[in-house]
Design an enzyme around this catalytic site. Structure first.
Site, PDB file in Angstrom:
ATOM      1  CG  HIS A  26       1.577  -0.520   2.790  1.00 49.07           C
ATOM      2  ND1 HIS A  26       0.633  -0.408   3.785  1.00 49.07           N
ATOM      3  CD2 HIS A  26       1.504   0.628   2.277  1.00 49.07           C
ATOM      4  CE1 HIS A  26       0.024   0.898   3.504  1.00 49.07           C
ATOM      5  NE2 HIS A  26       0.648   1.477   2.732  1.00 49.07           N
ATOM      6  CD  GLU A  27       4.250   2.205  -0.625  1.00 50.75           C
ATOM      7  OE1 GLU A  27       3.790   2.802  -1.658  1.00 50.75           O
ATOM      8  OE2 GLU A  27       4.149   2.850   0.449  1.00 50.75           O
ATOM      9  CG  HIS A  30      -0.789   1.725  -1.996  1.00 49.47           C
ATOM     10  ND1 HIS A  30      -2.030   2.022  -1.613  1.00 49.47           N
ATOM     11  CD2 HIS A  30       0.312   1.906  -1.230  1.00 49.47           C
ATOM     12  CE1 HIS A  30      -1.800   2.357  -0.398  1.00 49.47           C
ATOM     13  NE2 HIS A  30      -0.702   2.303  -0.013  1.00 49.47           N
TER      14      HIS A  30
END
Length: 223
Positions: A26-27, A30
């Site tokens: 998820h990170e 980004h």
């Protein structure tokens, strides 16, 4: 001491093992989205790596999700946010939305892929026996945790990813103030989500996740 059974502990550890890669991807998503939009910040700081050590926040990535798992709540938490500099974006508002939505999009992709793998393995008979049952449980939890992370982060409140959807509607002069609010919002946000249920005896976050992630996991694992 806390009255946790060995079964609760095992399931808590399984959920933690599923949570860490879900939040790491998820990170990184980004940072990768920002990088593709012209921002080298995450790459230059070594945060485009899938190495969990670079992303783990001791409380948010380990302690919080395992405590939630042990008490029977939905497992969510956070990692160290991947830094990005919106000044590199050619179109700041568009860049904010793409970068913000990259994390939830990665969780949705992982959830759908894992649910598909589980479906194939079950219907080809490859998950028979005790070992197969544990593999199925891990696939189920990995799918569910990714759905929880996606829907949780889509809440349009800072500092969650959903708040990026608000940026296009802000006047240009208000965006610096919005960034300042986001930087200070995490402690306030967690105080609210833990205090509100105690005061009003209702947990809107749990209700929301039950309606969204809860119903979708049942749809994906209908068999």
């Amino acid at each position: 001491m806390f009255g946790f059974s060995s079964t609760q502990l095992i399931f808590g550890l399984i959920q933690l093992a599923c949570f860490v890669p879900a939040i790491v991807v998820h990170e990184v998503s980004h940072g990768f989205a920002a990088y593709k939009l012209g921002d080298p910040t995450a790459k230059s700081m070594g945060r485009l790596s899938l190495n969990p050590i670079k992303h783990i926040d001791v409380f948010g990535t380990i302690i919080l999700p395992i405590l939630l798992a042990l008490v029977g709540g939905p497992v969510f938490g956070y990692a160290k946010p991947v830094p990005y500099d919106p000044r590199y974006f050619k179109n700041l508002k568009k860049g904010e939305v793409i970068t913000g939505m990259a994390g939830p999009a990665s969780n949705l992709a992982m959830a759908l892929l894992t649910a598909g793998v589980a479906f194939v393995l079950v219907h080809t008979g490859l998950l028979s026996g005790n070992a197969g049952q544990w593999v199925f449980i891990a696939l189920y939890y990995f799918t569910f945790i990714n759905l929880i992370l996606m829907f949780f982060n889509l809440i349009p409140l800072p500092p969650l990813d959903g708040s990026s959807l608000i940026v296009p509607f802000l006047p240009q002069s208000a965006i610096p103030t919005w960034y300042n609010i986001q930087r200070m919002a995490l402690p306030i946000f967690f105080i609210v989500i833990f205090v509100v249920p105690q005061v009003f005896h209702v947990n809107p976050i749990y209700l929301y996740l039950d309606v969204t992630a809860g119903n979708l996991i049942e749809l994906l694992f209908f068999y």
